[in-house]
Scaffold this motif. Structure first.
Motif, PDB file in Angstrom:
ATOM      1  N   ALA A 110      -8.355  -5.336 -11.417  1.00  0.00           N
ATOM      2  CA  ALA A 110      -9.040  -4.634 -10.344  1.00  0.00           C
ATOM      3  C   ALA A 110     -10.405  -5.276 -10.125  1.00  0.00           C
ATOM      4  O   ALA A 110     -10.953  -5.890 -11.040  1.00  0.00           O
ATOM      5  N   THR A 159      -4.495   0.689  -8.622  1.00  0.00           N
ATOM      6  CA  THR A 159      -4.847  -0.310  -7.610  1.00  0.00           C
ATOM      7  C   THR A 159      -5.409  -1.569  -8.267  1.00  0.00           C
ATOM      8  O   THR A 159      -6.366  -1.500  -9.045  1.00  0.00           O
ATOM      9  N   GLN A 198      -0.853  -7.880  -4.425  1.00  0.00           N
ATOM     10  CA  GLN A 198      -1.794  -6.763  -4.382  1.00  0.00           C
ATOM     11  C   GLN A 198      -1.067  -5.424  -4.302  1.00  0.00           C
ATOM     12  O   GLN A 198      -0.146  -5.263  -3.493  1.00  0.00           O
ATOM     13  N   THR A 256      -2.082  -1.408  -3.761  1.00  0.00           N
ATOM     14  CA  THR A 256      -3.148  -0.485  -3.381  1.00  0.00           C
ATOM     15  C   THR A 256      -2.575   0.917  -3.293  1.00  0.00           C
ATOM     16  O   THR A 256      -1.612   1.140  -2.564  1.00  0.00           O
ATOM     17  N   SER A 261      -3.521   4.835  -2.488  1.00  0.00           N
ATOM     18  CA  SER A 261      -4.519   5.713  -1.876  1.00  0.00           C
ATOM     19  C   SER A 261      -4.289   7.159  -2.293  1.00  0.00           C
ATOM     20  O   SER A 261      -3.150   7.571  -2.536  1.00  0.00           O
ATOM     21  N   SER A 300       0.843  -1.193   0.000  1.00  0.00           N
ATOM     22  CA  SER A 300       0.000   0.000   0.000  1.00  0.00           C
ATOM     23  C   SER A 300       0.872   1.233   0.000  1.00  0.00           C
ATOM     24  O   SER A 300       1.782   1.348   0.833  1.00  0.00           O
TER      25      SER A 300
END
Length: 122
Positions: free
Chosen positions: A40, A91, A117, A119, A121, A11
């Motif tokens: 996604a 993402t 994964q 991610t 933000s 992330s």
């Protein structure tokens, strides 16, 4: 048996960077074209980048050109994806894949990793 193992996801905030790695085993890695795909939630899997065996020919989807760099180290059976200036729309679950001859179609890829994964933000 054939294995492709991705790592390096995580992330980050928009504008950040990540480097994904994919280690291949159980097949003639250097003879295969390698690609990165992403998926996604609710969307189809799309090709992000691919690189041919000679490490000199790489292709990118328009949305990542200038931000992502694909490379490979055949001595280490390892594929990389350097991702800079990440955006929330990046993402997704990222997958590496191997094909004897590759294009943007996921169907031509013979071997797949389990995914990592990413991610981003805002």
């Amino acid at each position: 048996q054939v294995q492709l193992v991705e790592s390096g996801g995580g992330s980050v905030q928009a504008g950040g960077s990540l480097t994904l790695s994919c280690v291949g085993s159980g097949y003639a890695y250097s003879n295969y074209c390698m690609g990165w795909f992403r998926q996604a939630p609710g969307k189809e899997r799309e090709g992000v980048a691919r690189i041919y065996t000679d490490n000199g020919s790489a292709y990118y989807v328009d949305s990542v050109k200038g931000r992502f760099t694909i490379s490979r180290d055949n001595a280490k059976n390892t594929l990389y994806l350097q991702m800079n200036s990440l955006k929330p729309e990046d993402t997704a679950m990222y997958y590496c894949a191997a094909a004897e001859w590759c294009n943007w179609s996921a169907s031509v890829y013979k071997y797949w990793g389990q995914g990592t994964q990413v991610t981003v933000s805002s």
